[in-house]
Design a protein around this motif. Structure first.
Motif, PDB file in Angstrom:
ATOM      1  N   GLY A 140       0.811  -1.204   0.000  1.00 37.22           N
ATOM      2  CA  GLY A 140       0.000   0.000   0.000  1.00 37.22           C
ATOM      3  C   GLY A 140       0.844   1.252   0.000  1.00 37.22           C
ATOM      4  O   GLY A 140       2.074   1.198   0.033  1.00 37.22           O
ATOM      5  N   VAL A 141       0.144   2.384  -0.048  1.00 37.58           N
ATOM      6  CA  VAL A 141       0.797   3.693  -0.035  1.00 37.58           C
ATOM      7  C   VAL A 141       0.181   4.516   1.090  1.00 37.58           C
ATOM      8  O   VAL A 141      -1.049   4.595   1.206  1.00 37.58           O
ATOM      9  N   ILE A 142       1.030   5.113   1.916  1.00 46.04           N
ATOM     10  CA  ILE A 142       0.525   5.960   3.003  1.00 46.04           C
ATOM     11  C   ILE A 142      -0.153   7.181   2.394  1.00 46.04           C
ATOM     12  O   ILE A 142       0.462   7.941   1.646  1.00 46.04           O
ATOM     13  N   SER A 143      -1.438   7.343   2.698  1.00 54.07           N
ATOM     14  CA  SER A 143      -2.194   8.447   2.099  1.00 54.07           C
ATOM     15  C   SER A 143      -2.356   9.636   3.036  1.00 54.07           C
ATOM     16  O   SER A 143      -2.379  10.781   2.597  1.00 54.07           O
ATOM     17  N   ILE A 150      -2.304   5.669  10.998  1.00 59.87           N
ATOM     18  CA  ILE A 150      -1.796   5.899   9.647  1.00 59.87           C
ATOM     19  C   ILE A 150      -2.763   5.233   8.675  1.00 59.87           C
ATOM     20  O   ILE A 150      -3.089   4.049   8.819  1.00 59.87           O
ATOM     21  N   ILE A 151      -3.239   5.996   7.702  1.00 60.06           N
ATOM     22  CA  ILE A 151      -4.190   5.475   6.719  1.00 60.06           C
ATOM     23  C   ILE A 151      -3.420   5.085   5.463  1.00 60.06           C
ATOM     24  O   ILE A 151      -2.692   5.897   4.890  1.00 60.06           O
ATOM     25  N   ILE A 152      -3.607   3.841   5.056  1.00 59.10           N
ATOM     26  CA  ILE A 152      -2.854   3.297   3.928  1.00 59.10           C
ATOM     27  C   ILE A 152      -3.803   2.955   2.788  1.00 59.10           C
ATOM     28  O   ILE A 152      -4.803   2.248   2.972  1.00 59.10           O
ATOM     29  N   ASP A 153      -3.497   3.470   1.621  1.00 54.48           N
ATOM     30  CA  ASP A 153      -4.297   3.226   0.424  1.00 54.48           C
ATOM     31  C   ASP A 153      -3.892   1.879  -0.171  1.00 54.48           C
ATOM     32  O   ASP A 153      -2.746   1.687  -0.584  1.00 54.48           O
ATOM     33  N   LEU A 154      -4.861   0.945  -0.219  1.00 53.05           N
ATOM     34  CA  LEU A 154      -4.600  -0.381  -0.784  1.00 53.05           C
ATOM     35  C   LEU A 154      -5.144  -0.514  -2.199  1.00 53.05           C
ATOM     36  O   LEU A 154      -5.166  -1.610  -2.758  1.00 53.05           O
ATOM     37  N   GLY A 155      -5.600   0.591  -2.767  1.00 55.16           N
ATOM     38  CA  GLY A 155      -6.144   0.559  -4.122  1.00 55.16           C
ATOM     39  C   GLY A 155      -7.640   0.767  -4.115  1.00 55.16           C
ATOM     40  O   GLY A 155      -8.132   1.870  -4.341  1.00 55.16           O
ATOM     41  N   ARG A 156      -8.395  -0.280  -3.805  1.00 56.94           N
ATOM     42  CA  ARG A 156      -9.854  -0.191  -3.794  1.00 56.94           C
ATOM     43  C   ARG A 156     -10.401   0.212  -2.435  1.00 56.94           C
ATOM     44  O   ARG A 156     -11.584   0.510  -2.299  1.00 56.94           O
ATOM     45  N   LEU A 161      -3.476   1.563  10.058  1.00 55.20           N
ATOM     46  CA  LEU A 161      -2.308   1.082  10.798  1.00 55.20           C
ATOM     47  C   LEU A 161      -2.305   1.817  12.139  1.00 55.20           C
ATOM     48  O   LEU A 161      -1.856   2.956  12.237  1.00 55.20           O
ATOM     49  N   PRO A 162      -2.844   1.171  13.193  1.00 55.32           N
ATOM     50  CA  PRO A 162      -2.950   1.857  14.491  1.00 55.32           C
ATOM     51  C   PRO A 162      -1.589   1.999  15.168  1.00 55.32           C
ATOM     52  O   PRO A 162      -0.629   1.308  14.801  1.00 55.32           O
ATOM     53  N   PRO A 163      -1.483   2.878  16.151  1.00 51.47           N
ATOM     54  CA  PRO A 163      -0.198   3.109  16.831  1.00 51.47           C
ATOM     55  C   PRO A 163       0.414   1.832  17.403  1.00 51.47           C
ATOM     56  O   PRO A 163       1.635   1.655  17.363  1.00 51.47           O
ATOM     57  N   SER A 164      -0.431   0.947  17.928  1.00 48.18           N
ATOM     58  CA  SER A 164       0.078  -0.276  18.554  1.00 48.18           C
ATOM     59  C   SER A 164       0.725  -1.222  17.553  1.00 48.18           C
ATOM     60  O   SER A 164       1.465  -2.135  17.935  1.00 48.18           O
ATOM     61  N   GLU A 165       0.444  -1.021  16.260  1.00 51.79           N
ATOM     62  CA  GLU A 165       0.986  -1.901  15.228  1.00 51.79           C
ATOM     63  C   GLU A 165       2.080  -1.218  14.409  1.00 51.79           C
ATOM     64  O   GLU A 165       2.540  -1.763  13.411  1.00 51.79           O
ATOM     65  N   GLN A 166       2.492  -0.026  14.831  1.00 48.54           N
ATOM     66  CA  GLN A 166       3.562   0.695  14.146  1.00 48.54           C
ATOM     67  C   GLN A 166       4.905   0.349  14.782  1.00 48.54           C
ATOM     68  O   GLN A 166       5.011   0.231  16.007  1.00 48.54           O
ATOM     69  N   THR A 167       5.923   0.202  13.952  1.00 47.04           N
ATOM     70  CA  THR A 167       7.250  -0.161  14.446  1.00 47.04           C
ATOM     71  C   THR A 167       7.901   1.030  15.150  1.00 47.04           C
ATOM     72  O   THR A 167       8.028   2.103  14.550  1.00 47.04           O
ATOM     73  N   PRO A 168       8.301   0.866  16.411  1.00 51.17           N
ATOM     74  CA  PRO A 168       8.970   1.965  17.124  1.00 51.17           C
ATOM     75  C   PRO A 168      10.223   2.426  16.380  1.00 51.17           C
ATOM     76  O   PRO A 168      11.026   1.618  15.924  1.00 51.17           O
ATOM     77  N   GLY A 169      10.356   3.734  16.242  1.00 53.88           N
ATOM     78  CA  GLY A 169      11.529   4.291  15.582  1.00 53.88           C
ATOM     79  C   GLY A 169      11.429   4.346  14.068  1.00 53.88           C
ATOM     80  O   GLY A 169      12.274   4.965  13.412  1.00 53.88           O
ATOM     81  N   GLU A 170      10.422   3.704  13.494  1.00 55.15           N
ATOM     82  CA  GLU A 170      10.264   3.722  12.039  1.00 55.15           C
ATOM     83  C   GLU A 170       9.536   4.999  11.629  1.00 55.15           C
ATOM     84  O   GLU A 170       8.508   5.345  12.200  1.00 55.15           O
ATOM     85  N   LYS A 171      10.065   5.701  10.645  1.00 54.73           N
ATOM     86  CA  LYS A 171       9.466   6.948  10.196  1.00 54.73           C
ATOM     87  C   LYS A 171       8.511   6.681   9.035  1.00 54.73           C
ATOM     88  O   LYS A 171       8.824   5.933   8.115  1.00 54.73           O
ATOM     89  N   TYR A 172       7.365   7.318   9.097  1.00 59.56           N
ATOM     90  CA  TYR A 172       6.347   7.145   8.068  1.00 59.56           C
ATOM     91  C   TYR A 172       6.040   8.497   7.436  1.00 59.56           C
ATOM     92  O   TYR A 172       5.847   9.497   8.142  1.00 59.56           O
ATOM     93  N   ASN A 173       5.988   8.521   6.121  1.00 63.38           N
ATOM     94  CA  ASN A 173       5.695   9.751   5.395  1.00 63.38           C
ATOM     95  C   ASN A 173       4.607   9.496   4.360  1.00 63.38           C
ATOM     96  O   ASN A 173       4.490   8.389   3.812  1.00 63.38           O
ATOM     97  N   VAL A 174       3.809  10.526   4.109  1.00 63.77           N
ATOM     98  CA  VAL A 174       2.789  10.431   3.067  1.00 63.77           C
ATOM     99  C   VAL A 174       3.458  10.103   1.735  1.00 63.77           C
ATOM    100  O   VAL A 174       4.532  10.627   1.424  1.00 63.77           O
ATOM    101  N   HIS A 175       2.835   9.194   0.986  1.00 64.97           N
ATOM    102  CA  HIS A 175       3.295   8.699  -0.321  1.00 64.97           C
ATOM    103  C   HIS A 175       4.337   7.584  -0.201  1.00 64.97           C
ATOM    104  O   HIS A 175       4.749   7.032  -1.225  1.00 64.97           O
ATOM    105  N   ASP A 176       4.766   7.244   1.028  1.00 63.97           N
ATOM    106  CA  ASP A 176       5.681   6.107   1.188  1.00 63.97           C
ATOM    107  C   ASP A 176       4.959   4.810   0.821  1.00 63.97           C
ATOM    108  O   ASP A 176       3.785   4.616   1.172  1.00 63.97           O
ATOM    109  N   ARG A 177       5.668   3.925   0.125  1.00 58.98           N
ATOM    110  CA  ARG A 177       5.136   2.591  -0.155  1.00 58.98           C
ATOM    111  C   ARG A 177       5.537   1.663   0.986  1.00 58.98           C
ATOM    112  O   ARG A 177       6.688   1.667   1.415  1.00 58.98           O
ATOM    113  N   VAL A 178       4.574   0.879   1.468  1.00 58.55           N
ATOM    114  CA  VAL A 178       4.844   0.003   2.608  1.00 58.55           C
ATOM    115  C   VAL A 178       4.224  -1.371   2.392  1.00 58.55           C
ATOM    116  O   VAL A 178       3.207  -1.516   1.710  1.00 58.55           O
ATOM    117  N   LYS A 179       4.882  -2.362   2.989  1.00 59.46           N
ATOM    118  CA  LYS A 179       4.305  -3.703   3.070  1.00 59.46           C
ATOM    119  C   LYS A 179       3.711  -3.843   4.466  1.00 59.46           C
ATOM    120  O   LYS A 179       4.375  -3.547   5.460  1.00 59.46           O
TER     121      LYS A 179
END
Length: 256
Positions: A140-143, A150-156, A161-179
């Motif tokens: 997906g792409v962080i929208s 964090i809201i991730i665009d999966l296409g349709r 991605l709630p805070p509890s499921e985010q990796t500590p120390g990992e930076k997230y930016n709009v338009h980043d592609r993520v698995k």
């Protein structure tokens, strides 16, 4: 509203993957309401759309009785014989009552209902697609950011991605592609709600299955995964083939 109707429904089926029969069933139900609303009928009616021509017919359903008390829903046996000779008391007779201008009125009335059914069918398709992908990886792409989510665009559809499921120390930016790893898909009255993770041990497991052929084909088995997201991950593996070194299969010979 005949051949054009069928053509439009077939186009919807091709473009959106919605079964044409689902749409026709929804339209028939909508047209029953349209008939009763526009013509003030208390009759028990059904609507039939010819699957070949698209022609629409409205039928009043009348029960054959010994004594008629309500002409809207009942008919005598003598009257029924005008429609066929094999009727008996208790049978249902279909009497066509299609109004002359019913096509135009019904089309206008049914449009909103059909669009609602289309949206419902699309939501069902999306739910089925992603519920089948629970415990799997999606791209997906962080929208955008919604508070700490964090809201991730999966296409349709979008995923959360709630805070509890985010990796500590990992930076997230709009338009980043993520698995991300799909942990839960909930059916709602609107679009299905999809929750994903970047910390779940299953993410590591699925990534290894994608990257290591011996794990994908079952030669090497993942026993357990202990993960401190953003810090370290420990994996216990075993080989089902004595000629295959499980560690070497995963990290290369001598860790190369």
């Amino acid at each position: 509203m005949s051949a054009e109707l069928l053509q439009a429904l077939e186009q919807l089926e091709k473009e959106r993957g919605i079964n044409k029969e689902i749409l026709i069933d929804a339209l028939e139900q909508a047209l029953i309401s349209a008939y009763k609303r526009n013509f003030g009928s208390a009759q028990n009616v059904e609507v039939n759309i010819d699957r070949a021509s698209g022609d629409i017919r409205v039928y009043a359903l009348k029960t054959i009785v010994d004594e008629v008390n309500d002409i809207a829903v009942e008919m005598s046996l003598e009257q029924a014989k005008k429609f066929g000779v094999d009727f008996e008391i208790g049978d249902i007779v279909e009497v066509e009552v299609t109004p002359r201008k019913f096509g135009r009125i019904a089309a206008q009335t049914a449009k909103q209902v059909i669009m609602q059914r289309i949206r419902e069918a699309e939501r069902g398709i999306i739910f089925d697609e992603f519920s089948n992908r629970e415990e799997d990886i999606v791209n997906g792409v962080i929208s955008r950011f919604d508070k700490k989510n964090i809201i991730i665009d999966l296409g349709r559809v979008e995923a959360v991605l709630p805070p509890s499921e985010q990796t500590p120390g990992e930076k997230y930016n709009v338009h980043d592609r993520v698995k991300v790893y799909v942990i839960n898909v909930k059916k709602t009255n609107k679009i299905p709600q999809i929750y994903v993770s970047r910390t779940h041990p299953g993410l590591v497991k699925r990534l290894l299955e994608l990257e290591v052929p011996e794990i994908a084909d079952g030669t090497v088995e993942i026993k357990t995964i202990a993960r401190e997201a953003g810090s370290r991950t420990k994996i216990a593996i075993a080989s089902r083939n004595e000629d295959v070194d499980p560690v070497g299969a995963c990290v290369g010979q001598r860790g190369s």
